[in-house]
Scaffold this motif. Structure first.
Motif, PDB file in Angstrom:
ATOM      1  N   TYR A  98       0.815  -1.211   0.000  1.00  0.00           N
ATOM      2  CA  TYR A  98       0.000   0.000   0.000  1.00  0.00           C
ATOM      3  C   TYR A  98       0.853   1.268   0.000  1.00  0.00           C
ATOM      4  CZ  TYR A  98      -3.440  -3.500   0.993  1.00  0.00           C
ATOM      5  OH  TYR A  98      -4.223  -4.616   0.910  1.00  0.00           O
ATOM      6  N   GLY A  99       2.111   1.122  -0.409  1.00  0.00           N
ATOM      7  CA  GLY A  99       2.991   2.286  -0.475  1.00  0.00           C
ATOM      8  C   GLY A  99       2.701   3.127  -1.705  1.00  0.00           C
ATOM      9  N   ASN A 100       3.219   4.334  -1.689  1.00  0.00           N
ATOM     10  CA  ASN A 100       3.066   5.234  -2.831  1.00  0.00           C
ATOM     11  C   ASN A 100       4.243   5.043  -3.777  1.00  0.00           C
ATOM     12  OD1 ASN A 100       0.689   6.486  -1.920  1.00  0.00           O
ATOM     13  ND2 ASN A 100       1.884   7.794  -0.558  1.00  0.00           N
ATOM     14  N   ILE A 101       3.939   4.903  -5.055  1.00  0.00           N
ATOM     15  CA  ILE A 101       4.969   4.734  -6.069  1.00  0.00           C
ATOM     16  C   ILE A 101       4.802   5.852  -7.089  1.00  0.00           C
ATOM     17  CG2 ILE A 101       5.867   3.250  -7.889  1.00  0.00           C
ATOM     18  CD1 ILE A 101       4.679   0.890  -6.364  1.00  0.00           C
ATOM     19  N   THR A 102       5.905   6.523  -7.401  1.00  0.00           N
ATOM     20  CA  THR A 102       5.902   7.516  -8.462  1.00  0.00           C
ATOM     21  C   THR A 102       6.897   7.083  -9.509  1.00  0.00           C
ATOM     22  OG1 THR A 102       5.388   9.275  -6.884  1.00  0.00           O
ATOM     23  CG2 THR A 102       6.280   9.946  -9.027  1.00  0.00           C
ATOM     24  N   ILE A 103       6.418   6.857 -10.713  1.00  0.00           N
ATOM     25  CA  ILE A 103       7.280   6.500 -11.831  1.00  0.00           C
ATOM     26  C   ILE A 103       7.176   7.632 -12.836  1.00  0.00           C
ATOM     27  CG2 ILE A 103       7.686   4.825 -13.675  1.00  0.00           C
ATOM     28  CD1 ILE A 103       6.214   2.756 -11.848  1.00  0.00           C
ATOM     29  N   SER A 104       8.314   8.254 -13.149  1.00  0.00           N
ATOM     30  CA  SER A 104       8.302   9.395 -14.056  1.00  0.00           C
ATOM     31  C   SER A 104       9.430   9.271 -15.071  1.00  0.00           C
ATOM     32  CB  SER A 104       8.418  10.704 -13.278  1.00  0.00           C
ATOM     33  OG  SER A 104       9.618  10.744 -12.558  1.00  0.00           O
ATOM     34  N   GLU A 105       9.279  10.003 -16.148  1.00  0.00           N
ATOM     35  CA  GLU A 105      10.300   9.993 -17.203  1.00  0.00           C
ATOM     36  C   GLU A 105      11.466  10.860 -16.821  1.00  0.00           C
ATOM     37  OE1 GLU A 105       8.692  10.902 -21.015  1.00  0.00           O
ATOM     38  OE2 GLU A 105       6.976   9.616 -20.693  1.00  0.00           O
TER      39      GLU A 105
END
Length: 105
Positions: A98-105
């Motif tokens: 339930y963690g927050n994941i940020t995937i960005s370019e």
């Protein structure tokens, strides 16, 4: 290739101060509980779950399964076919389910 940031800072190789980079990143979403001390987390890395494969500028939903701590994990596409990794280094990252994941370019 992909570079890693930790606490907002670029993750550097301690030997040469160059940025660490890889071709593939596997993210395993893992359940956990708190250890009896209430501080440390105990991750459950066996069983099965969802995850992500990041490679060649794309993010793909995947599944993972691992029978025991003494066996290698298996990673598949959602249809059950084995995933294909690009040649080069791969990082495997455990993230709380339930963690927050940020995937960005």
């Amino acid at each position: 290739t992909y570079q890693r940031y930790k606490d907002g800072l670029l993750h550097l190789d301690e030997n040469n101060e160059k940025a660490l980079d890889v071709k593939n990143i596997i993210i395993r979403l893992i359940d956990y509980t708190y250890a009896p001390n209430g501080i440390h987390k105990q991750f459950y890395n066996t069983g099965s779950g969802k995850g992500y494969l990041i490679s060649n500028g794309r993010v793909k939903d995947i599944l993972w399964a691992q029978e025991s701590e003494n066996t290698s994990p298996k990673y598949t596409s959602l249809d059950g076919s084995p995933i294909k990794l690009n040649s080069g280094q791969t990082w495997i990252q455990w993230i709380e389910t339930y963690g927050n994941i940020t995937i960005s370019e």
